[in-house]
Each structure stands twice: as structure tokens, then as C-alpha cells.
Design an enzyme around this catalytic site. Structure first.
Site, PDB file in Angstrom:
ATOM      1  N   CYS A 100      50.003  -7.381  21.371  1.00  0.00           N
ATOM      2  CA  CYS A 100      48.993  -6.327  21.263  1.00  0.00           C
ATOM      3  C   CYS A 100      49.164  -5.281  22.382  1.00  0.00           C
ATOM      4  CB  CYS A 100      47.609  -6.979  21.270  1.00  0.00           C
ATOM      5  SG  CYS A 100      46.315  -5.939  20.620  1.00  0.00           S
ATOM      6  N   HIS A 122      47.380 -12.216  17.508  1.00  0.00           N
ATOM      7  CA  HIS A 122      46.735 -13.176  18.394  1.00  0.00           C
ATOM      8  C   HIS A 122      46.631 -14.488  17.625  1.00  0.00           C
ATOM      9  CE1 HIS A 122      45.520  -9.950  21.110  1.00  0.00           C
ATOM     10  NE2 HIS A 122      45.062  -9.280  20.079  1.00  0.00           N
TER      11      HIS A 122
END
Lengths: 405, 273
Positions: free
Chosen positions: B94, B193
């Protein structure tokens, strides 16, 4: 207390609908408030008007602190509070409408809802506990929440704030208020505030003291807590709670500080807190087959790491129950910020709708475990004796509903 | 076999660690431990010199302002560049993925230089923020099983010729053009994630094999159960909302996402990547 006809009408709506809702088995704490707000957008302000209003907000400890503060303020007169933990506007409206007479209201408020509640009411005191990662998919940034608190408190200088000086995010938000009572709670979760909320720089910590080069620093606390005593003005007041853990001693210190604003002295406040054995079902003991289970709520890493501190010693078994519905947050990645390694050496069951996520986390933590989606069945599977059933928000609600029947 | 411990660096966990991505380091270490390969976790706190001699570097997700601080520190130090030159593997998640590229945008919406370790740029913003389960069908060249994770970002990433995507998005958004993540050499970036290595042990072993050679297989039955459950979940949700698949510009976008109203230049209204 004199109440206008429209406030009486709101009460009728909330109690009537709440009763119908309970009869139909849907629970009654929010639905009445929903309808009341649909009929009158200003319902919250009207129902709160004329009362001495205490708002309690933060990531962890809201419900318990609200209960402790309500007990403390209850020594001086009747108090209305949202005991069920329904902490959005609808829940607040429901709670207030059920009791038009009490001159004091103590309300737990969701950290994201606080700004709006502040804007619509004339709060007397706001208690700010802590801010840490929670519901990753919904909140994103904890510092954004702090920023909103800061702006909204800056616009309301007449509101007195009771704030935790050990949480840099809370301090930054509370600094903007007209007047603040700083309380040291001995908070341990720091990783959400290693970079300064004010300037983005690095906060340096020396023991419990913290400071950033921009000038944001830990304020000198007026009240010390988080241990066996509340310390205030050179005097120590022993904290005797039935509720376990350092975090609840901290919550008690915050409640003592807030009650003092209303003129309740610490001794009386603490004495009133002793009687509280469970809060909205949390810390409650239930018998499940041969297991004597204690129901605990832990919904994020900071809360879980506090809970790990006071779990009954092995061989007490532990159920880790995790759901990922809206109020829990859909993202379960937070499980990896909890030190589940500390559960090694005791029987453990992974439970809840996301039991498999828990199971994988426990496997990597080196904690042998069983998997059983139903938390109550999971507790029964553990060896007889003490069981700690730790659940996150909706998993806890499910457990509570099941043991109530 | 390798002669010394495999060193796994967790870079600036206090800046790049909002979403449980520290779990990636836990997974790497445990998978080495299960194979009796000596391993060491090196936590590199912000404000101290980053180690240049580790074998694998893990960077997690974080908020805009800490992300910018992390990028600035890593560019100033050069330790990660030296490590990559020396053959180290890197996994960026990310915000950590975005700073590995040539550029990303900071908290003020202005373009910031990245580390340039991956041939990609993150210059576009999705509004509203992209949040939800993601399922990725890996590129044949990557040769991995399907990747499962949870994405939560506003930045969208464009790849240059020096990187290939990890795969095509089956469910979710990823880079924003139907692809997800990037690999260039031993540097891997992804929006997943979960943490990604907890849900995708084959990707963990890929990274480990680059620095530790051939690896014995492990019993991943428990992870397989989770992967199966997540796959069923996203399929069921996609079936519940069949129209969204057609409406959305980049594949079905998650059961709790609203329609993407604009994909444009960074704006301050969107608070984070």
C-alpha cells in the site's frame, strides 16, 4: 423539570416504539431514537437542553467510563445515561427520551459522532479517553478524528474538557479547548502517535514524558491514575474496583476527574464505583456447561493488549471470538497487531465468524488451538473451570443475546 | 543452504504499520523457523539509521503524512537502495508500495519523489476511497496461486516497462487499470493487506526462496481453509451485486463501495492514500 410538549411527544415516540420493538424481539435501544430523529431533526438538542451534559468519547473504555461517571454523579442526584453502549445520535436520543426528569446526563459518544453531538447540544464537560486504530476500513486515519475533535472543541470554548495527557492525539485535540483538566492514565499503546499529530515530526519519549520539536508536549497532569490510587493535589485515593485491569483503573481516574468538575469529591466518586461488577454485559460471569466463563470485550489491538494483561492465569482457557461486520470493521488485519503469542501455554479456541483468520494468526503465534465458530460452543469445549471468552463488538453482542435467553 | 541467519527488516513500523502489515515480517520469520533456518527480525525505527545488510525488507501501509516522512528518510539514507543493489528482496504494501515507485502524492496532494526502486508512479486518486476484499489472478509469468487480501487506498498506480503487475484483478480494484501490484527484480509492491503473506504463503515462500534458496514445503492446511473461505465470500458478494460488475470501470468493486465518482488529480477532499 419543565418540559415542552414537543419533548413530551418525542418521549412518547421513543418509549412507544421501543416497547413495540422489544416485544417483537428486535431490542429497543436505538429504533425509537431513529424514528424520533426522523420526525424531528433537532430531537437531540431538545432532549439535552437544560441538563448538565457530560459526553465521554475515545476508542477504548467509553462504555465503562460512562458507567463509572454516572455512578459517581449519581451520588449527587438522578442521572440519565445510555447504559447499553448505543453511542450514536439515535442511541443518545433514545436514552434521553426515556428520562426527561434527570438534570444530569452522562452519555457515551462514538468518536466519529462526537463532533455532531457537540454541535447540537450544550455540553458541559467532554471526557476524551484515547485514540488508536480501530475499524481500519472505516476510520482510516486516527489523526483525522483528532483533527475533527480539535476543530470542534476550538469552536466551543465554554466546554470544559477532561483529557488523557498520555495520548498525544488526545492532547493535540484537547489543547484547542477553553479549559482542560489533564489526567495521567499510564496509557501504554503508543504506536499510533509516534509521529506528531501537529507537525508530522517525530515525538520523543522519555519514560512517560513525550515532546515534539514543534512544541507539542505532555501537559503536566492535575490528576494521576492508572494504578492502585488516584493521586490528586498531593492526596492519594485508593481505587477499589470489581472491574479488572490497568485500563479500568485509568477509566476510574478519568471519571473521578470529570465528577470533580460537578463538585463530587474523589472519595465519594470512587466509593460509588465499587458497586459496579459488569458494564453492558462486559466482565459478566456465566456458566456454560462445566466452564465458568467471564465475558470480555476487546475490539482492537490497544484493547486486546490491555486485556491480555489481566486474563486469568493458565490453565484458564481462552476463546478468541472475532467477527468482521460493519461495527467491527471488515478488515481483520488488526489481529496481527495483537500479541497473541502471549496466549501460549493455555487451551485456546478460535471462534466467531472470522475464526479462520484467528486460527491462522494463532498458528503463526505458535499457539495450539481448536477452531469452533460459535463462541459459546467453543467455551464448552475447553477443559472445565475458568474460561475467558474475549469477543469483539458484534461477536460480543451475539454472545450476550445468547446467554440472555 | 545459507550459512548465516536470514535477516528480515521491518522498516519504520511506527510510520508504515497502520494495517497490521507487521504480520508480514512475523510470517516470514515463522516460515523460516518452521524449516529450522536461522532467522532474525531487525526492527528499524524511524529516526535511527536503517540497516543496509538485511536480506528481506518489509514496508507496510500508513497514512499520508507518515508515508511522506518514511519516503524522505529512506531517500536521504540510501540504505534500502544499497541493500537492493546487493540482492536484497523488498516487499512494499500500500503506502509502502507507492513510495517504492518514482513518485507518489503527499498529504497536501503535491507530487513527491519516491525511491525509484520499482518502475511505477502513483499520481491518480480514486474517490471515494477503495475499501474491500480483493482477489487477484496472478500473471502467468509470476506463477503463483490466486492472491487474496483486503485493500484500503485512494492512490492508483501506473506501471512502466521495467515492472510487471503481480496479476489481474478478479474482484476489487488494485492498481486501478485492472492490474494489481508490481514486481521488478526482487522488489515487490502490492495493495493487499490481510496481511498479504498471512493469506498467501506461496508469495511468502517466493520472497524467502530468493534469499534462502530451495525451501521444504510446509503444512498450510489452515491457511488453505481461510483462502477457500475468502474466495467463497467474494464470489458470493459478487453474485449478490451482479450489476456493479458491469457498472464499475475496473471490475467489481466490493460490496460496500459506492460507485467511483471520479478518478482524477489528487484533491485535498480525499484524505489519504
Amino acid at each position: 423539570m419543565q418540559r415542552t410538549a414537543s419533548v413530551k411527544a418525542l418521549q412518547g415516540v421513543v418509549t412507544g416504539i421501543g416497547a413495540v420493538s422489544r416485544v417483537t424481539g428486535r431490542g429497543g435501544s436505538v429504533i425509537g431514537g431513529k424514528v424520533a430523529l426522523a420526525l424531528d431533526k433537532g430531537a437531540l438538542g431538545k432532549l439535552a437542553a437544560g441538563r448538565s451534559l457530560f459526553l465521554v468519547s475515545g476508542t477504548n473504555g467509553k462504555t465503562t467510563t460512562t458507567a463509572l461517571l454516572a455512578a459517581a454523579l449519581g451520588t449527587a442526584g438522578p442521572v440519565v445515561t445510555n447504559v447499553t453502549g448505543a453511542n450514536l445520535k439515535t442511541g443518545l436520543v433514545s436514552a434521553l427520551a426515556r428520562d426527561l426528569d434527570s438534570a444530569v446526563a452522562v452519555l457515551e459518544v462514538d468518536e466519529a459522532a462526537l463532533v455532531q453531538v457537540l454541535a447540537e447540544t450544550t455540553a458541559t464537560v467532554v471526557v476524551l479517553l484515547n485514540l488508536s486504530r480501530d475499524q481500519l476500513d472505516r476510520y482510516g486515519e486516527v489523526r483525522l478524528a483528532a483533527q475533527k475533535w480539535r476543530t470542534s472543541l476550538g469552536a466551543r470554548p465554554e466546554v470544559h474538557v477532561v483529557a488523557n495527557c498520555d495520548d498525544p492525539l488526545v492532547v493535540w485535540a484537547a489543547e484547542a479547548a477553553g479549559s482542560v483538566t489533564w489526567v495521567s492514565t499510564g496509557q501504554r499503546w503508543r504506536i499510533d502517535a509516534t509521529s506528531c499529530p501537529n507537525c508530522g515530526g517525530r515525538i520523543s519519549w522519555t519514560g512517560e514524558l513525550w515532546i515534539c520539536s514543534c512544541g507539542l508536549a505532555r501537559p503536566e497532569p492535575e490528576i494521576g491514575g492508572g494504578g492502585n490510587d488516584v493521586v490528586l493535589g498531593g492526596r492519594t485515593f485508593p481505587v477499589q474496583l470489581q472491574l479488572p485491569g490497568r485500563c479500568n483503573a485509568s477509566n476510574a481516574a478519568m471519571a473521578v476527574a470529570a465528577a470533580r468538575v460537578a463538585g463530587v469529591d474523589p472519595e465519594a466518586a470512587l466509593a460509588a464505583m465499587v458497586g459496579i461488577a459488569n458494564v453492558a454485559g462486559r466482565y459478566r460471569q456465566v456458566n456454560l456447561g462445566s466452564a465458568s466463563a467471564r465475558l470480555l470485550l476487546a475490539k482492537n489491538p490497544a484493547g486486546w493488549n490491555e486485556t491480555l494483561d489481566f486474563l486469568a492465569a493458565p490453565p484458564a482457557g481462552v476463546v478468541v471470538a472475532v467477527n468482521a461486520r460493519g461495527p467491527d470493521g471488515y478488515d481483520t488485519s488488526w489481529l496481527w497487531d495483537v500479541d497473541f503469542e502471549r496466549l501460549a501455554g493455555r487451551p485456546v479456541v478460535a471462534a466467531g465468524e472470522r475464526a479462520l483468520d484467528v486460527a491462522v494468526r494463532l498458528r503463526y503465534a505458535g499457539v495450539p488451538h481448536e477452531v469452533c465458530a460459535d463462541p459459546l460452543v467453543a467455551a464448552r469445549r475447553l477443559p472445565p473451570g475458568k474460561v475467558e471468552l474475549v469477543a469483539n463488538y458484534t461477536a460480543f453482542q451475539t454472545v450476550l443475546a445468547a446467554v440472555r435467553d | 543452504m545459507i550459512d548465516s541467519a536470514v535477516r528480515v527488516a521491518l522498516l519504520y513500523p511506527e510510520l508504515l504499520g497502520t494495517y497490521g502489515d507487521r504480520g508480514n515480517a512475523r510470517v516470514l520469520l515463522q516460515r523460516l523457523a518452521w524449516r529450522d533456518i536461522p532467522a532474525e527480525l531487525v526492527e528499524a525505527p524511524w529516526g535511527e539509521p536503517a540497516p543496509a545488510s538485511c536480506d528481506i525488507y518489509v514496508l507496510g501501509g500508513g497514512e499520508d503524512s507518515p508515508q511522506a516522512s518514511a519516503a524522505a528518510a529512506l531517500i536521504a539514507e540510501g540504505a534500502l537502495h544499497r541493500a537492493v543493489d546487493g540482492g536484497a528482496a523488498v516487499l512494499g504494501i500500500c503506502a509502502g508500495f507507492q513510495i517504492l515507485g518514482h513518485s507518489f502524492f503527499g498529504p497536501d496532494g503535491a507530487v513527491r519523489p519516491g525511491l525509484g526502486l520499482l518502475d511505477c508512479t502513483t499520481a491518480r486518486r480514486a474517490s471515494p476511497r477503495i475499501v474491500g476484499e480483493i482477489l487477484v489472478e496472478p500473471d502467468p509469468a509470476v506463477a503463483l496461486p490466486a492472491l487474496s487480501g483486503y485493500e484500503n487506498h485512494a492512490g492508483l498506480t501506473d506501471l512502466g516497462p521495467g515492472a510487471i503487475p503481480l496479476g489481474r484483478v478478479d474482484v476489487g480494484v488494485g492498481n486501478g487499470d485492472g492490474t494489481e501490484g508490481a514486481i521488478g527484480g526482487r522488489v515487490v509492491g502490492t495493495y493487499l493487506h490481510g496481511p498479504v503473506l498471512a493469506r498467501n504463503p506461496a508469495l511468502a515462500d517466493r520472497l524467502l526462496s530468493w534469499v534462502a534458496g530451495d525451501l521444504e514445503p510446509l503444512d498450510d492446511a489452515e491457511v488453505d481453509d481461510l483462502r477457500k473461505e475468502r474466495r467463497q465470500f467474494v464470489s458470493a458478494e459478487a453474485a449478490r451485486w451482479p450489476n456493479r460488475k458491469r457498472e464499475a470501470p475496473f471490475g467489481w468493486r466490493g460490496y460496500r463501495r459506492r460507485r467511483m465518482s471520479s478518478i482524477d488529480r489528487p484533491s485535498e477532499a480525499n484524505f489519504s492514500v
